[in-house]
Design a protein around this motif. Sequence first.
Motif, PDB file in Angstrom:
ATOM      1  N   VAL A 175     -28.361  75.975  17.892  1.00 11.63           N
ATOM      2  CA  VAL A 175     -27.888  74.862  18.728  1.00 11.63           C
ATOM      3  C   VAL A 175     -26.565  75.227  19.396  1.00 11.63           C
ATOM      4  O   VAL A 175     -26.364  74.955  20.588  1.00 11.63           O
ATOM      5  CB  VAL A 175     -27.760  73.567  17.899  1.00 11.63           C
ATOM      6  CG1 VAL A 175     -27.120  72.460  18.711  1.00 11.63           C
ATOM      7  CG2 VAL A 175     -29.125  73.138  17.372  1.00 11.63           C
ATOM      8  N   ASP A 176     -25.674  75.876  18.659  1.00 12.91           N
ATOM      9  CA  ASP A 176     -24.401  76.304  19.243  1.00 12.91           C
ATOM     10  C   ASP A 176     -24.623  77.345  20.332  1.00 12.91           C
ATOM     11  O   ASP A 176     -23.989  77.306  21.393  1.00 12.91           O
ATOM     12  CB  ASP A 176     -23.474  76.884  18.163  1.00 12.91           C
ATOM     13  CG  ASP A 176     -23.071  75.865  17.124  1.00 12.91           C
ATOM     14  OD1 ASP A 176     -23.079  74.654  17.446  1.00 12.91           O
ATOM     15  OD2 ASP A 176     -22.753  76.272  15.990  1.00 12.91           O
ATOM     16  N   LEU A 177     -25.530  78.265  20.072  1.00 14.51           N
ATOM     17  CA  LEU A 177     -25.847  79.296  21.055  1.00 14.51           C
ATOM     18  C   LEU A 177     -26.393  78.678  22.338  1.00 14.51           C
ATOM     19  O   LEU A 177     -25.981  79.041  23.447  1.00 14.51           O
ATOM     20  CB  LEU A 177     -26.859  80.283  20.472  1.00 14.51           C
ATOM     21  CG  LEU A 177     -27.307  81.419  21.370  1.00 14.51           C
ATOM     22  CD1 LEU A 177     -26.128  82.295  21.783  1.00 14.51           C
ATOM     23  CD2 LEU A 177     -28.360  82.252  20.676  1.00 14.51           C
ATOM     24  N   GLY A 190     -34.212  68.863  32.226  1.00 15.08           N
ATOM     25  CA  GLY A 190     -33.283  69.548  31.339  1.00 15.08           C
ATOM     26  C   GLY A 190     -33.610  69.357  29.868  1.00 15.08           C
ATOM     27  O   GLY A 190     -33.480  70.284  29.069  1.00 15.08           O
ATOM     28  N   LEU A 191     -34.055  68.165  29.495  1.00 14.80           N
ATOM     29  CA  LEU A 191     -34.435  67.927  28.101  1.00 14.80           C
ATOM     30  C   LEU A 191     -35.639  68.770  27.705  1.00 14.80           C
ATOM     31  O   LEU A 191     -35.670  69.371  26.630  1.00 14.80           O
ATOM     32  CB  LEU A 191     -34.710  66.443  27.864  1.00 14.80           C
ATOM     33  CG  LEU A 191     -33.484  65.539  27.853  1.00 14.80           C
ATOM     34  CD1 LEU A 191     -33.893  64.068  27.788  1.00 14.80           C
ATOM     35  CD2 LEU A 191     -32.566  65.886  26.687  1.00 14.80           C
ATOM     36  N   TRP A 192     -36.637  68.827  28.584  1.00 13.53           N
ATOM     37  CA  TRP A 192     -37.811  69.649  28.291  1.00 13.53           C
ATOM     38  C   TRP A 192     -37.458  71.138  28.259  1.00 13.53           C
ATOM     39  O   TRP A 192     -37.906  71.872  27.373  1.00 13.53           O
ATOM     40  CB  TRP A 192     -38.926  69.400  29.301  1.00 13.53           C
ATOM     41  CG  TRP A 192     -39.652  68.117  29.041  1.00 13.53           C
ATOM     42  CD1 TRP A 192     -39.572  66.966  29.760  1.00 13.53           C
ATOM     43  CD2 TRP A 192     -40.558  67.853  27.968  1.00 13.53           C
ATOM     44  NE1 TRP A 192     -40.370  66.014  29.200  1.00 13.53           N
ATOM     45  CE2 TRP A 192     -40.999  66.517  28.096  1.00 13.53           C
ATOM     46  CE3 TRP A 192     -41.043  68.620  26.904  1.00 13.53           C
ATOM     47  CZ2 TRP A 192     -41.895  65.942  27.213  1.00 13.53           C
ATOM     48  CZ3 TRP A 192     -41.951  68.032  26.020  1.00 13.53           C
ATOM     49  CH2 TRP A 192     -42.359  66.710  26.179  1.00 13.53           C
ATOM     50  N   LEU A 193     -36.667  71.582  29.220  1.00 20.28           N
ATOM     51  CA  LEU A 193     -36.257  72.984  29.266  1.00 20.28           C
ATOM     52  C   LEU A 193     -35.423  73.334  28.040  1.00 20.28           C
ATOM     53  O   LEU A 193     -35.638  74.368  27.399  1.00 20.28           O
ATOM     54  CB  LEU A 193     -35.457  73.267  30.543  1.00 20.28           C
ATOM     55  CG  LEU A 193     -34.970  74.696  30.734  1.00 20.28           C
ATOM     56  CD1 LEU A 193     -36.138  75.643  30.930  1.00 20.28           C
ATOM     57  CD2 LEU A 193     -34.025  74.766  31.924  1.00 20.28           C
ATOM     58  N   GLY A 194     -34.478  72.473  27.699  1.00 22.76           N
ATOM     59  CA  GLY A 194     -33.641  72.708  26.523  1.00 22.76           C
ATOM     60  C   GLY A 194     -34.456  72.752  25.243  1.00 22.76           C
ATOM     61  O   GLY A 194     -34.229  73.598  24.372  1.00 22.76           O
ATOM     62  N   ALA A 195     -35.428  71.853  25.116  1.00 21.22           N
ATOM     63  CA  ALA A 195     -36.283  71.847  23.926  1.00 21.22           C
ATOM     64  C   ALA A 195     -37.094  73.141  23.835  1.00 21.22           C
ATOM     65  O   ALA A 195     -37.232  73.723  22.750  1.00 21.22           O
ATOM     66  CB  ALA A 195     -37.215  70.636  23.955  1.00 21.22           C
ATOM     67  N   GLY A 196     -37.594  73.595  24.972  1.00 25.61           N
ATOM     68  CA  GLY A 196     -38.349  74.847  24.978  1.00 25.61           C
ATOM     69  C   GLY A 196     -37.495  76.039  24.608  1.00 25.61           C
ATOM     70  O   GLY A 196     -37.888  76.882  23.788  1.00 25.61           O
ATOM     71  N   THR A 256     -23.822  75.638  28.956  1.00 30.39           N
ATOM     72  CA  THR A 256     -22.508  75.339  29.530  1.00 30.39           C
ATOM     73  C   THR A 256     -22.102  76.436  30.514  1.00 30.39           C
ATOM     74  O   THR A 256     -21.621  76.137  31.622  1.00 30.39           O
ATOM     75  CB  THR A 256     -21.454  75.189  28.422  1.00 30.39           C
ATOM     76  OG1 THR A 256     -21.855  74.125  27.549  1.00 30.39           O
ATOM     77  CG2 THR A 256     -20.083  74.895  29.005  1.00 30.39           C
ATOM     78  N   MET A 257     -22.293  77.692  30.129  1.00 32.84           N
ATOM     79  CA  MET A 257     -21.963  78.793  31.034  1.00 32.84           C
ATOM     80  C   MET A 257     -22.810  78.723  32.305  1.00 32.84           C
ATOM     81  O   MET A 257     -22.295  78.913  33.411  1.00 32.84           O
ATOM     82  CB  MET A 257     -22.173  80.139  30.326  1.00 32.84           C
ATOM     83  CG  MET A 257     -21.128  80.443  29.274  1.00 32.84           C
ATOM     84  SD  MET A 257     -21.481  81.907  28.267  1.00 32.84           S
ATOM     85  CE  MET A 257     -21.801  83.150  29.480  1.00 32.84           C
ATOM     86  N   ALA A 258     -24.087  78.428  32.159  1.00 27.79           N
ATOM     87  CA  ALA A 258     -24.966  78.329  33.328  1.00 27.79           C
ATOM     88  C   ALA A 258     -24.537  77.182  34.235  1.00 27.79           C
ATOM     89  O   ALA A 258     -24.521  77.325  35.461  1.00 27.79           O
ATOM     90  CB  ALA A 258     -26.409  78.137  32.873  1.00 27.79           C
TER      91      ALA A 258
END
Length: 144
Positions: A32-34, A69-75, A40-42
């Motif tokens: 999760v931190d990674l 973003g939620l779907w992309l982040g979950a993936g 954030t960098m992107a």
Amino acid sequence: MNRADLALLAVAAIWGTTFALLRDSIRILHPVDLMAIRFTMAAIVLAALYGRRVWPITGRAWLDGTHIGLWLGAGYLAQVVGLATITASRSAFITGTYVAFVPIVAMILIRMRPRFSEYVGIGLILAGLYAFSADAGFSLAAGD
């Protein structure tokens, strides 16, 4: 080689190396931190490069962006968590199989039949998945 070929080669090289880098990174950072650091960098880079083109952001864009973003982040998070239990090359290969779904989805959604070469590609991907699963006793690991 023309510029398009070189650009494609560069993108493929960068994409391929991220799996090994992520696998090494999750030994140091929690997934999760990674992901928080990566996103954030992107966001900072994209805001710096394209901020004026998208600002001010409309309410609809916020809603659509949040949904995607939620779907992309979950993936991405599922992929990074999976990297803790499988090899980087296995993760990259499984991730790359999404290419096979494009002609299948096109066939379903827009009634566009895949060409012969696309059927061959899908067959090769399935054969590769079969070969990868052979070393695991033809079963899926948690990271798969």
